[in-house]
Design a protein around this motif. Sequence first.
Motif, PDB file in Angstrom:
ATOM      1  N   GLY A 250      14.585   2.367  -8.769  1.00  0.00           N
ATOM      2  CA  GLY A 250      13.401   2.738  -9.530  1.00  0.00           C
ATOM      3  C   GLY A 250      12.435   1.614  -9.840  1.00  0.00           C
ATOM      4  O   GLY A 250      11.314   1.871 -10.274  1.00  0.00           O
ATOM      5  N   ARG A 251      12.850   0.366  -9.671  1.00  0.00           N
ATOM      6  CA  ARG A 251      11.978  -0.747  -9.995  1.00  0.00           C
ATOM      7  C   ARG A 251      11.993  -1.763  -8.882  1.00  0.00           C
ATOM      8  O   ARG A 251      13.066  -2.203  -8.455  1.00  0.00           O
ATOM      9  CB  ARG A 251      12.427  -1.448 -11.276  1.00  0.00           C
ATOM     10  CG  ARG A 251      11.855  -0.816 -12.512  1.00  0.00           C
ATOM     11  CD  ARG A 251      12.696  -1.092 -13.701  1.00  0.00           C
ATOM     12  NE  ARG A 251      12.621   0.042 -14.588  1.00  0.00           N
ATOM     13  CZ  ARG A 251      11.673   0.192 -15.505  1.00  0.00           C
ATOM     14  NH1 ARG A 251      10.758  -0.735 -15.660  1.00  0.00           N
ATOM     15  NH2 ARG A 251      11.632   1.267 -16.251  1.00  0.00           N
TER      16      ARG A 251
ATOM     17  N   PHE B  23       0.832  -1.203   0.000  1.00  0.00           N
ATOM     18  CA  PHE B  23       0.000   0.000   0.000  1.00  0.00           C
ATOM     19  C   PHE B  23       0.869   1.256   0.000  1.00  0.00           C
ATOM     20  O   PHE B  23       0.655   2.179  -0.786  1.00  0.00           O
ATOM     21  CB  PHE B  23      -0.933  -0.004   1.219  1.00  0.00           C
ATOM     22  CG  PHE B  23      -1.789   1.219   1.315  1.00  0.00           C
ATOM     23  CD1 PHE B  23      -2.954   1.317   0.571  1.00  0.00           C
ATOM     24  CD2 PHE B  23      -1.418   2.292   2.117  1.00  0.00           C
ATOM     25  CE1 PHE B  23      -3.737   2.455   0.622  1.00  0.00           C
ATOM     26  CE2 PHE B  23      -2.190   3.433   2.179  1.00  0.00           C
ATOM     27  CZ  PHE B  23      -3.357   3.517   1.426  1.00  0.00           C
TER      28      PHE B  23
ATOM     29  N   GLY C  67       2.699   1.608  -3.415  1.00  0.00           N
ATOM     30  CA  GLY C  67       1.886   1.725  -4.624  1.00  0.00           C
ATOM     31  C   GLY C  67       0.788   2.767  -4.564  1.00  0.00           C
ATOM     32  O   GLY C  67       0.348   3.261  -5.606  1.00  0.00           O
ATOM     33  N   ARG C  68       0.336   3.131  -3.358  1.00  0.00           N
ATOM     34  CA  ARG C  68      -0.876   3.937  -3.283  1.00  0.00           C
ATOM     35  C   ARG C  68      -0.713   5.247  -2.525  1.00  0.00           C
ATOM     36  O   ARG C  68      -1.687   5.962  -2.340  1.00  0.00           O
ATOM     37  CB  ARG C  68      -1.993   3.134  -2.597  1.00  0.00           C
ATOM     38  CG  ARG C  68      -2.393   1.897  -3.314  1.00  0.00           C
ATOM     39  CD  ARG C  68      -3.680   2.085  -4.092  1.00  0.00           C
ATOM     40  NE  ARG C  68      -3.919   0.944  -4.943  1.00  0.00           N
ATOM     41  CZ  ARG C  68      -3.354   0.791  -6.138  1.00  0.00           C
ATOM     42  NH1 ARG C  68      -2.538   1.699  -6.605  1.00  0.00           N
ATOM     43  NH2 ARG C  68      -3.593  -0.274  -6.862  1.00  0.00           N
ATOM     44  N   THR C  69       0.495   5.530  -2.028  1.00  0.00           N
ATOM     45  CA  THR C  69       0.640   6.778  -1.288  1.00  0.00           C
ATOM     46  C   THR C  69       1.614   7.710  -1.999  1.00  0.00           C
ATOM     47  O   THR C  69       2.404   7.294  -2.840  1.00  0.00           O
ATOM     48  CB  THR C  69       1.177   6.551   0.145  1.00  0.00           C
ATOM     49  OG1 THR C  69       2.518   6.087   0.060  1.00  0.00           O
ATOM     50  CG2 THR C  69       0.327   5.557   0.899  1.00  0.00           C
ATOM     51  N   ARG C  70       1.508   8.964  -1.630  1.00  0.00           N
ATOM     52  CA  ARG C  70       2.392   9.981  -2.174  1.00  0.00           C
ATOM     53  C   ARG C  70       3.845   9.657  -1.831  1.00  0.00           C
ATOM     54  O   ARG C  70       4.730   9.773  -2.663  1.00  0.00           O
ATOM     55  CB  ARG C  70       1.979  11.318  -1.545  1.00  0.00           C
ATOM     56  CG  ARG C  70       2.627  12.508  -2.145  1.00  0.00           C
ATOM     57  CD  ARG C  70       1.983  13.750  -1.600  1.00  0.00           C
ATOM     58  NE  ARG C  70       0.650  13.939  -2.159  1.00  0.00           N
ATOM     59  CZ  ARG C  70      -0.151  14.924  -1.805  1.00  0.00           C
ATOM     60  NH1 ARG C  70       0.223  15.772  -0.875  1.00  0.00           N
ATOM     61  NH2 ARG C  70      -1.328  15.041  -2.348  1.00  0.00           N
TER      62      ARG C  70
ATOM     63  N   ARG D  14       5.186   6.997  -4.139  1.00  0.00           N
ATOM     64  CA  ARG D  14       5.431   7.560  -5.466  1.00  0.00           C
ATOM     65  C   ARG D  14       6.747   8.328  -5.487  1.00  0.00           C
ATOM     66  O   ARG D  14       7.537   8.237  -6.417  1.00  0.00           O
ATOM     67  CB  ARG D  14       4.246   8.481  -5.826  1.00  0.00           C
ATOM     68  CG  ARG D  14       4.312   9.181  -7.161  1.00  0.00           C
ATOM     69  CD  ARG D  14       4.267   8.243  -8.340  1.00  0.00           C
ATOM     70  NE  ARG D  14       3.317   7.147  -8.185  1.00  0.00           N
ATOM     71  CZ  ARG D  14       2.017   7.228  -8.462  1.00  0.00           C
ATOM     72  NH1 ARG D  14       1.516   8.332  -8.927  1.00  0.00           N
ATOM     73  NH2 ARG D  14       1.234   6.182  -8.288  1.00  0.00           N
ATOM     74  N   HIS D  15       7.009   9.059  -4.400  1.00  0.00           N
ATOM     75  CA  HIS D  15       8.237   9.851  -4.340  1.00  0.00           C
ATOM     76  C   HIS D  15       9.471   8.959  -4.217  1.00  0.00           C
ATOM     77  O   HIS D  15      10.530   9.300  -4.734  1.00  0.00           O
ATOM     78  CB  HIS D  15       8.161  10.845  -3.183  1.00  0.00           C
ATOM     79  CG  HIS D  15       7.120  11.907  -3.417  1.00  0.00           C
ATOM     80  ND1 HIS D  15       6.834  12.893  -2.516  1.00  0.00           N
ATOM     81  CD2 HIS D  15       6.299  12.115  -4.472  1.00  0.00           C
ATOM     82  CE1 HIS D  15       5.882  13.677  -2.997  1.00  0.00           C
ATOM     83  NE2 HIS D  15       5.538  13.215  -4.175  1.00  0.00           N
TER      84      HIS D  15
ATOM     85  N   TYR E 296       9.812   6.030  -5.667  1.00  0.00           N
ATOM     86  CA  TYR E 296      10.087   5.601  -7.047  1.00  0.00           C
ATOM     87  C   TYR E 296      10.699   6.743  -7.857  1.00  0.00           C
ATOM     88  O   TYR E 296      11.613   6.536  -8.652  1.00  0.00           O
ATOM     89  CB  TYR E 296       8.806   5.123  -7.740  1.00  0.00           C
ATOM     90  CG  TYR E 296       8.372   3.741  -7.328  1.00  0.00           C
ATOM     91  CD1 TYR E 296       8.990   2.613  -7.857  1.00  0.00           C
ATOM     92  CD2 TYR E 296       7.363   3.557  -6.398  1.00  0.00           C
ATOM     93  CE1 TYR E 296       8.600   1.340  -7.476  1.00  0.00           C
ATOM     94  CE2 TYR E 296       6.964   2.287  -6.005  1.00  0.00           C
ATOM     95  CZ  TYR E 296       7.587   1.186  -6.554  1.00  0.00           C
ATOM     96  OH  TYR E 296       7.206  -0.068  -6.163  1.00  0.00           O
ATOM     97  N   ALA E 297      10.181   7.951  -7.649  1.00  0.00           N
ATOM     98  CA  ALA E 297      10.675   9.091  -8.421  1.00  0.00           C
ATOM     99  C   ALA E 297      12.143   9.362  -8.119  1.00  0.00           C
ATOM    100  O   ALA E 297      12.955   9.550  -9.025  1.00  0.00           O
ATOM    101  CB  ALA E 297       9.828  10.333  -8.132  1.00  0.00           C
TER     102      ALA E 297
END
Lengths: 252, 426
Positions: free
Chosen positions: B368-369, B284, B287-290, B293-294, B296-297
Amino acid sequence: MPATPVLELRGVDKSFGPVKVLHDVSFTAHAGEVTALVGDNGAGKTTLVKGIGGVHAFDRGVYRFDGRPVRPRSPRDAAALGIEIVHQDLALCENLDIVENMFLGRERSHGIALDEAAMEEAAAATLSRLSVRTVGSVRRRVSELSGGQRQTVAIARAALWDSRLVVLDEPSAALGVAQTQQVLELVRRLADRGLAVVLISHNMNDVFAVSDRVAALYLGRTVAQVRTADVTHRQVVELITSGRSGDLGPRA
Amino acid sequence: MSTDLPKSEKPAVKFAAGDFAGDRPPGDMRSAALDAWQRVRSGDLGATPAILGLLGLIVLFTALRPETFLSKGNIANLFTQALPITILAMGLVFVLLLGEIDLSAGVASGVCAAVMAKLLVDAGQPWYVAVLAAVAVGIVIGTALGAFVALVRIPSFVVSLALFLGLQGITLRLIGEGGTVPVRDDVINALANKNMPVGLGWALAAAVIVGYAATEFLRWRGQHARGLAARPIQFVGARVGVVTLAVLGGTYLLSQDRAPGPIVLAGVPWGVLLVAVLLIICTFVLGRTRYGRHVYAVGGNAEAARRAGINVTRIRVSVFMIASTLAAISGIVAASRLSSVATNSGAGNTLLYAVGAAVIGGTSLFGGRGKARDAVLGGLVIAVIDNGLGLLGTKAYLNFLITGVVLLLAASIDATARRRRSEMGR
Ligand SMILES: Nc1ncnc2c1ncn2[C@@H]1O[C@H](COP(=O)(O)OP(=O)(O)OP(=O)(O)O)[C@@H](O)[C@H]1O
Ligand SMILES: [Mg+2]
């Protein structure tokens, strides 16, 4: 003539330590117009753009946005004003998809969970508003995109927000003929939607194809800002290379 | 070039047809299959190699040791064997996502376990105090490590190598030369050695399946209704099917009576529930939070993340904190499994196994992956290898060699995939 320019710079100086890069630069950008910013390598174009975008502050001079004096101290401040910069190196995350890149750092969420659906809808809407045909593939990873498509994503990201001014630093530098055309078309559409667009380019064909005004920098000084229709190819090239052309440019 | 056109006719440039011509309407089988094929060709293999490898190894060891490998007792053993590796690997996934490494995670788990054991045995503290203290120590270690990497800007392999040495010293100091501290606390020992009632196991399995299927199908319906890019329903169905099969199969195997004598010994070990909970949380978060996402970025392009206003330093420190926290939990589970903590707890091949698990599961060493589930798949692969080789009675030296080769193989797949991706782009 539009009354107040969206962006107005007057008497701007910028030094890096002992090196003075910008001298008394003046520059304006109007809503609904593409203003080309030209100048030789090292003329100070990127430095000027970074100052506009809040990456670094100008040392001296007037910076007006919509007629109000402003002083953005960070890219965030600039974004809050409605200024979006598409940098020379694109700054996209290749491992993320188009939607994720467009919303990077400004994700929408309800509660702690990301609102993927809302972001995808907004991204798709922006792309289709700009007539970029990406139906069904806004979830493609940037690593799968061509150079032109990446540039398109970077520009669309700038257009996603309620921006008033979009600055593009050499968007077509690394692109082929067809992709350059696509990007120029996109640049034109941004302006037609009422945004002020600043386009940095070394390519005279691009400048004349898409811009309404052209501003030339020579060794860190503004040497001219004129309507594109009032000048010729040759005059612009002369402004870039020697800082003057006929009655254009500073008096000797 | 005509420069005197009125403004309305300015667009002298024509839209280049075909640049996005690869676009297809979403949702139909053919295009989804093409997409999947495209991904595989570009080196994005997802969980496929790990699942195939796992199945292959199971077939191999079953053929070689038909009477022992698939015995009920051994299967339960296999699961508990995988627990500490999996938890450690799940933390490492966060670090690997940034393209960093934490070589000290294994010994950090040892230090945390030692702290817990000392508090339980010497100080007579209740289990929850000892566990909290162990986790707190993990957070402190991660914060220190992260600060040196993100603020002082020392490469993470150097900082964590220094910690790798230093932390072993601390464990040695806590436990004493050559010693072990027995862990006799019932709650701690239950983690890896006790099972939940069979009925509860089935109920939780059903809840997991229903929950997973519901989120997947509801998401699909939402995407479909709003005209968003959605995988075809057959794909969603297949995924749910695979997960259902895996959960039901695992629960069934663990619900068999595996005691040789008349006493019944059956049910899902509590530790499996712990891993399941951690997997759901980490999935979660990533995959689903800000925040996820950051992560991964930053792993994909730190400069782009910085320009997008993401606090890169904070993200860097945080992943090391998460890794060390999960390392602490892993150390507790390992202590539970062995009912003791020794001076070499978390040393030896612990870290190699955990990194191997993450990479075998599909997490990239280049950042990144990666996904939380990679740790589970890879952890199972490593446990099967370790367990199977044990049953074959191979010599310890071969064991090391084979595990090393497997890690190298997984890393090669990762590096090849990365090269293909950079060749595909543009
Ligand atoms: N951070 C910095 N420190 C010192 N000097 C700098 C810095 N950034 C730019 N300069 C100098 O300022 C001058 C203008 O650079 P700038 O990048 O603005 O040129 P440009 O017009 O964008 O050139 P190009 O067309 O090559 O992109 C150059 O001489 C460069 O060396
Ligand atoms: Mg430049």
